[in-house]
Motif scaffolding. Structure first.
Motif, short mmCIF file in Angstrom:
data_model
loop_
_atom_site.label_atom_id
_atom_site.label_comp_id
_atom_site.label_asym_id
_atom_site.label_seq_id
_atom_site.Cartn_x
_atom_site.Cartn_y
_atom_site.Cartn_z
N ILE A 176 7.09 16.73 -20.02
CA ILE A 176 7.51 17.37 -18.77
C ILE A 176 8.49 18.51 -19.07
CG2 ILE A 176 8.80 17.05 -16.62
CD1 ILE A 176 7.56 14.25 -16.46
N ALA A 177 9.45 18.29 -19.95
CA ALA A 177 10.43 19.31 -20.32
C ALA A 177 9.74 20.49 -20.98
CB ALA A 177 11.49 18.71 -21.23
N ALA A 178 8.76 20.21 -21.85
CA ALA A 178 8.03 21.28 -22.53
C ALA A 178 7.23 22.10 -21.53
CB ALA A 178 7.12 20.71 -23.61
N VAL A 179 6.58 21.41 -20.57
CA VAL A 179 5.79 22.11 -19.55
C VAL A 179 6.71 22.98 -18.69
CG1 VAL A 179 4.41 21.78 -17.46
CG2 VAL A 179 3.89 20.49 -19.53
N VAL A 180 7.85 22.43 -18.30
CA VAL A 180 8.82 23.20 -17.49
C VAL A 180 9.33 24.39 -18.29
CG1 VAL A 180 11.11 23.11 -16.40
CG2 VAL A 180 9.46 21.26 -16.01
N LEU A 181 9.63 24.17 -19.55
CA LEU A 181 10.11 25.25 -20.40
C LEU A 181 9.05 26.34 -20.57
CD1 LEU A 181 12.36 26.36 -22.21
CD2 LEU A 181 11.32 25.12 -24.10
N LEU A 182 7.80 25.95 -20.83
CA LEU A 182 6.72 26.92 -20.97
C LEU A 182 6.47 27.66 -19.65
CD1 LEU A 182 4.16 24.99 -23.21
CD2 LEU A 182 5.55 26.98 -23.83
N ALA A 183 6.54 26.96 -18.55
CA ALA A 183 6.35 27.60 -17.24
C ALA A 183 7.45 28.62 -16.98
CB ALA A 183 6.31 26.55 -16.14
N THR A 184 8.67 28.26 -17.33
CA THR A 184 9.80 29.18 -17.15
C THR A 184 9.63 30.42 -18.02
OG1 THR A 184 11.25 27.31 -16.67
CG2 THR A 184 12.31 29.37 -17.25
N VAL A 185 9.24 30.20 -19.28
CA VAL A 185 9.01 31.34 -20.19
C VAL A 185 7.88 32.21 -19.65
CG1 VAL A 185 8.19 31.95 -22.51
CG2 VAL A 185 9.95 30.19 -22.22
N ALA A 186 6.81 31.60 -19.17
CA ALA A 186 5.68 32.37 -18.63
C ALA A 186 6.10 33.17 -17.40
CB ALA A 186 4.52 31.44 -18.28
N LEU A 187 6.92 32.56 -16.54
CA LEU A 187 7.39 33.28 -15.36
C LEU A 187 8.29 34.46 -15.72
CD1 LEU A 187 8.17 30.39 -12.85
CD2 LEU A 187 6.45 32.19 -12.59
N VAL A 188 9.11 34.26 -16.73
CA VAL A 188 10.03 35.32 -17.12
C VAL A 188 9.32 36.41 -17.91
CG1 VAL A 188 12.04 35.86 -18.56
CG2 VAL A 188 12.07 33.85 -17.07
N LEU A 189 8.51 36.03 -18.88
CA LEU A 189 7.88 37.02 -19.74
C LEU A 189 6.62 37.63 -19.13
CD1 LEU A 189 8.30 35.40 -23.27
CD2 LEU A 189 9.71 37.13 -22.15
N GLY A 190 5.91 36.91 -18.32
CA GLY A 190 4.68 37.43 -17.72
C GLY A 190 4.94 38.68 -16.89
N PRO A 191 5.80 38.60 -15.88
CA PRO A 191 6.10 39.81 -15.11
C PRO A 191 6.79 40.88 -15.95
CG PRO A 191 6.71 37.87 -13.86
CD PRO A 191 6.33 37.42 -15.25
#
Length: 123
Positions: free
Chosen positions: A16-31
């Motif tokens: 769960i922590a890894a998924v949240v971390l990856l989601a946060t990175v994707a949200l920050v780096l994607g845009p």
């Protein structure tokens, strides 16, 4: 209820922590990636606009130079016209004087004709 020390719970929380971390990175780096692309496009557009503006400025400078040359030609033509007007005024004055002399001469000739008898025979 399983304890939090249980290996399955730890794996679940880690996942769960890894998924949240990856989601946060994707949200920050994607845009951010999209923003960098937008910024690069805008930079290219601004560079193109700058080039167009420089070209327009050069055209405006050329037009100004042509306008200045045209103004100089017009000033020269005005001076020529003024000179011609002055000469025409002088010529007109001379013609008026000549007309006055001619009229005076005509009056004198008429006066002489009145005073002189007709010398033609038969009359």
């Amino acid at each position: 209820m399983p304890s939090t020390d249980h290996p399955v719970v730890r794996i679940l929380w880690s996942t769960i922590a890894a998924v949240v971390l990856l989601a946060t990175v994707a949200l920050v780096l994607g845009p951010g990636r999209g923003m960098r692309t937008d910024i690069a496009r805008q930079r290219d557009l601004v560079a193109q606009q700058l080039e167009i503006t420089r070209h327009q400025l050069e055209i405006a400078r050329q037009q100004r130079k042509i306008s200045e040359q045209s103004l100089e030609v017009a000033r020269t033509q005005l001076e020529i016209a003024r000179s011609q007007l002055a000469k025409t005024d002088m010529s007109l004055d001379l013609q008026r004087q000549l007309l006055a002399i001619a009229q005076a001469t005509l009056e004198q000739a008429k006066e002489l004709n009145r005073k002189t008898p007709d010398l033609k025979p038969g009359r």
